[in-house]
Design an enzyme around this catalytic site. Structure first.
Site, PDB file in Angstrom:
ATOM      1  N   SER A  81      -5.172   2.915  24.582  1.00  0.00           N
ATOM      2  CA  SER A  81      -5.558   4.357  24.169  1.00  0.00           C
ATOM      3  C   SER A  81      -4.738   5.036  23.343  1.00  0.00           C
ATOM      4  CB  SER A  81      -5.962   5.259  25.264  1.00  0.00           C
ATOM      5  OG  SER A  81      -5.991   6.546  24.895  1.00  0.00           O
ATOM      6  N   TYR A 131      -3.893   9.731  33.515  1.00  0.00           N
ATOM      7  CA  TYR A 131      -4.680   8.828  32.558  1.00  0.00           C
ATOM      8  C   TYR A 131      -3.562   8.086  31.456  1.00  0.00           C
ATOM      9  CZ  TYR A 131      -7.760   6.984  28.944  1.00  0.00           C
ATOM     10  OH  TYR A 131      -8.360   6.363  28.021  1.00  0.00           O
TER      11      TYR A 131
END
Length: 675
Positions: A552, A565
Site C-alpha cells: 500500500s 494498518y
C-alpha cells in the site's frame, strides 16, 4: 444453413466423444458424406465433412470440420506414389478443400474419404486397443467378432492405411468395422445412427469378451510392500514429491503437473508385472504422443524415506534422459526434427500414484488420462494374451514424423504466462479477484485462495484453469494445505501474490490491542507464512519464481488515524526487501505493488473501511473514490484492474532482472514517492 448430414455428424461425434470408454480427449475422428450446392456453379457437389486435425470429438463444432470435395479425394489413388512417399498425399488434401475457413484436414482424412460408406468413425476405445495390442490380436478379433469385424495389421496412419481399410470393407461386405493392429477401431454405416451403433457394438462386444475370457489378475500378484498408502499419507507424500518432480520434468522446458491416485493406477503399481509392462510403453499413437514412449517408474516401495525417494527419483530421471537421447539417436536421420526434450511426461510412484506433465494444465491432465487408458489397455491385453505394443522404431516414426511436427507448428502461440502456476491470497474479491482474473487470462493456472470458501469457488469457476482453496493466512496448517493443493493440482507454484488483507481505521487512543493484532496477524504474519511456503515449493522445483506483495502507499505515507494498518503495511514492504536479498540465490524475485485507496470493487472498503475513511476526510462514502482521485497528480481513480496490471508486469518476462522493487499504483501521490 447447416446440412442435415453435418448436424447428425456433430451430434454423433459429441455423444461418442463424451464417454472416455469410447475415445480419449482429442482422439479419434468421425465423418459424413453428403451433397451440398456449389456456390459457384449452383450445381450439387458431393462433399466429405470430417473432424479436422487436433480437434476433440466431445466438443466438436462445425468450425472444427474439414470440408473436402469427394470427386477430388476419389481421384487421389490414381496419383498415389506408393507407401514410401505417402506423406506427399497430405499436401494434396489442400487441393480438395471446399470453401474457406475450414479446419486443417488430419492424417486420417484418407480413411474417411476412401472407405465406401456414408458415415465412418475412427476411435480409440480401451477395449478395442486391448485386442489390437494383444500378441495374438488377429485370432482374438476373429474369436470375438467372427466375420462382423475384420483385423487390419498395424500400419502407420496415412494414405496407405486408408486404402487398406477401404479394401477390407470392399472384400468383407458383412463387416461393420475393423480392429487396427496396435492402434484402435474403425466402424461405418449407411446412416449416422448405424455408424454410431456399430462403433458402440464393437466397443461393447470387445469389453464383454475381455470380461468373460480374461484372467482375474492380469498384472500378477501384489508386490510385497507396494500396496497403496492410506489416502491421507498418500496425498501428503504426493504433495511433497510434486514440486520436486515438476522441477525434474522441467529440465528442458517449463512444465505444469497433474496428480492422479485413482484405483486402477494404484493397483497397477502394486502388482508384480508393472515394471515389465511400463517398460514396454504405450502403443496407440494418440497415447504415446502425449505420454512419450514410456514412463519413469520409481523402483522403491512407498515406505522408503522421503529423502531417499527424492534422491532415487533424481538418479532415475538422469537415466531416463540418457535413455531417451539414445532412443532418439538410434532412429533419427538427416530429415528428423530436432529432439523436443528428454524429460518424462509420466512419472509413476508405487503406493502414491501418477504424476503427469505438459506445457499447460490441460495438456498435463490429458497426458495422465491417456496413460490411464494405456493401463486399461495393458490390463485387457494381458488378461487374454500378452501385451505386445508396436515396436520402438514405429513409435519414433510417428513421434518425430514431419507431419506431426507440422501439426505442432499449427498450434496457436502460447500466452505470456502459459506453463506458470499462480497462487493468489485474498482472491475471492476486490484486488485479489482482479489479479486472479488477469493472470488466468494471460495463461496461468490459478489457485484462488480466500478465507471465504464460497467466494473462492465463485472466482475459480469464472476462470479457464483454476482451483479454489479455503485459507486463513494466519494459520500455518491452512497455508501449507493451500500449497499442497497447488502441488496436487498443478505440480507446484511459480508465482505467489500475497494480497490477503483487512483494515481498521482508528486514532491511536482508540486502537485496541485486538485491532493491532488482527491486522498484523493477517498482513505481516500472513505474508510471512505465505512467503515461507512459497519459498519451500519454489526451491524444491529449482526453477526460481516470483513472490509479489500487494502492499500500500500507506507503507510509506503517514495517513491520519491509520497506525495499525500503516505499520502492518510497512512490515510487508520491508519483507519484500529482506526476501529479495535472501531468495535471489534461488532465482526467486520478490517485488511489491503499492496501491492508493481502491474503493470500487474492494472487499476492504465494502466491509466498513470506506465509511471510516470517508469520515476521517469529511466526505460522503459514495464520493470517496473521487476524493482519492482528486488528491493525486494524475487525478485518476485507482481500480482493482490497475493493480492487476502491475502484478502482471512484474510477473512477465520483460522485468526478468527486477527484484526488491515497489511499484506505485496510486495515480501519483507525492508524499508516497519512494526515496
Amino acid at each position: 444453413m447447416t446440412p442435415k448430414a453435418v448436424e447428425e455428424l456433430l451430434a454423433r461425434s459429441r455423444r461418442l466423444g463424451a464417454d472416455p470408454a469410447n475415445t480419449n480427449y482429442a482422439g479419434g475422428n468421425a465423418s459424413a458424406k453428403g451433397t451440398a450446392v456449389d456456390p459457384v456453379t449452383a450445381e450439387p457437389v458431393e462433399l466429405l465433412w470430417v473432424k479436422g486435425s487436433g480437434g476433440d470429438l466431445g466438443t466438436l463444432t462445425e468450425a472444427g470440420l474439414a470440408v473436402l470435395r469427394l470427386d477430388r479425394l476419389r481421384a487421389l489413388p490414381a496419383v498415389y506414389p506408393g507407401v514410401e512417399r505417402e506423406d506427399e498425399m497430405v499436401a494434396a488434401f489442400d487441393y480438395c478443400l471446399h470453401g474457406k475457413g475450414v479446419a486443417a484436414p488430419s492424417i486420417d482424412t484418407a480413411m474417411h474419404a476412401l472407405v465406401d460408406a456414408p458415415h465412418v468413425d475412427h476411435l480409440h476405445p480401451d477395449s478395442g486397443i486391448a485386442l489390437a495390442t494383444a500378441a495374438d490380436g488377429e485370432k482374438l478379433t476373429e474369436r470375438c467378432f467372427g466375420e462382423r469385424v475384420v483385423w487390419v495389421p498395424w500400419r502407420r496412419p496415412g494414405f496407405q492405411l486408408g486404402l487398406d481399410i477401404a479394401r477390407v470393407k470392399a472384400e468383407n461386405p458383412r463387416a461393420i468395422g475393423c480392429v487396427l493392429g496396435g492402434h484402435g477401431i474403425t466402424a461405418w454405416g449407411e446412416t449416422s445412427d448405424a455408424a454410431e451403433a456399430h462403433s458402440l457394438e464393437i466397443i461393447r462386444t470387445a469389453a464383454e469378451f475381455l470380461a468373460e475370457h480374461g484372467k482375474p489378475e492380469p498384472f500378477g500378484p501384489e508386490l510385497d510392500g507396494f500396496r497403496a498408502l492410506p489416502e491421507a499419507g498418500r496425498r501428503a507424500r504426493a504433495a511433497a514429491l510434486a514440486p520436486v518432480l515438476r522441477g525434474l520434468a522441467s529440465t528442458d522446458r517449463r512444465q505444469v503437473g497433474h496428480f492422479t491416485d485413482s484405483a486402477p493406477v494404484l493397483d497397477f503399481l502394486a502388482r508384480a508385472e508393472h515394471p515389465r509392462l511400463a517398460a514396454l510403453g504405450t502403443s496407440c499413437p494418440d497415447h504415446f504422443l502425449r505420454t512419450k514412449i514410456r514412463p519413469l517408474v520409481l523402483d522403491l516401495p512407498p515406505a522408503a524415506p522421503l529423502d531417499a525417494t527424492i534422491t532415487r527419483l533424481g538418479e532415475l530421471h538422469e537415466r531416463y534422459r540418457e535413455d531417451y537421447r539414445a532412443y532418439y539417436e538410434r532412429y533419427a536421420d538427416a530429415d528428423s526434427p530436432p529432439m523436443r526434450g528428454a524429460d518424462p511426461a509420466i512419472v509413476l510412484v508405487p503406493g502414491v500414484g501418477m504424476f503427469s506433465f505438459g506445457a499447460d494444465a490441460q495438456t498435463a491432465r490429458v497426458a495422465g488420462e491417456f496413460y490411464l487408458n494405456a493401463i486399461n489397455v495393458m490390463r485387457g491385453a494381458e488378461s487374454v494374451s500378452t501385451y505386445a505394443p508396436i515396436d520402438e522404431r514405429e513409435k519414433f516414426r510417428i513421434e518425430y514424423w514431419a507431419l506431426e511436427e507440422a501439426k505442432l507448428r499449427r498450434r496457436p502461440a502460447p500466452k505470456p504466462l502459459t506453463g506458470r502456476v499462480a497462487l493468489v491470497t485474498g482472491a475471492g474479491s476486490g484486488i485479489g479477484r482482479a489479479i486472479a482474473r488477469r493472470l488466468a487470462a494471460e495463461g496461468a493456472g490459478v489457485v484462488v485462495a480466500d478465507l471465504n470458501a464460497d467466494a473462492a469457488r465463485e472466482v475459480a469457476g469464472e476462470l479457464a484453469t483454476a482451483i479454489a482453496v479455503t485459507a486463513d493466512v494466519t494459520d500455518e496448517d491452512q497455508v501449507r494445505n493451500a500449497f499442497d493443493a497447488a502441488a496436487l493440482a498443478f505440480g507446484g507454484v511459480d508465482l505467489v501474490v500475497s494480497n490477503a488483507g483487512l483494515s481498521i481505521s482508528k486514532p491511536l487512543l482508540e486502537t485496541s490491542t485486538k485491532d493491532w493484532d488482527v491486522q498484523h496477524d493477517v498482513m505481516a504474519r500472513g505474508s510471512f507464512l505465505v512467503a515461507r511456503e512459497a519459498a519451500r515449493t519454489m526451491i524444491a522445483q529449482g526453477a526460481g519464481g516470483d513472490l509479489i506483495y500487494v502492499v500500500s502507499k500507506n507503507s510509506v505515507f503517514a495517513g491520519p488515524d491509520n497506525l495499525a494498518y500503516g505499520a502492518a503495511k510497512a512490515d510487508q514492504a520491508h519483507q519484500v526487501r529482506l526476501l529479495a536479498a535472501e531468495l535471489g540465490e534461488h532465482g526467486i524475485r520478490v517485488n511489491g505493488v503499492n496501491p492508493d485507496g481502491v474503493v470500487r470493487g474492494s472487499g476492504i472498503f465494502a466491509g466498513g473501511w470506506g465509511a471510516r475513511r470517508a469520515a476521517v476526510y469529511g466526505v460522503e462514502e459514495s464520493e470517496l473514490g473521487a476524493f482519492y482521485a482528486r488528491r493525486t497528480i494524475l487525478k485518476r481513480e485507482v481500480l482493482p484492474e490497475h493493480v492487476a496490471n502491475a502484478v502482471f508486469a512484474l510477473a512477465g518476462a520483460e522485468l526478468s532482472h527486477t527484484t526488491g522493487l515497489h511499484v506505485p499504483v496510486d495515480a501519483g501521490v507525492a508524499a508516497a514517492f519512494l526515496r
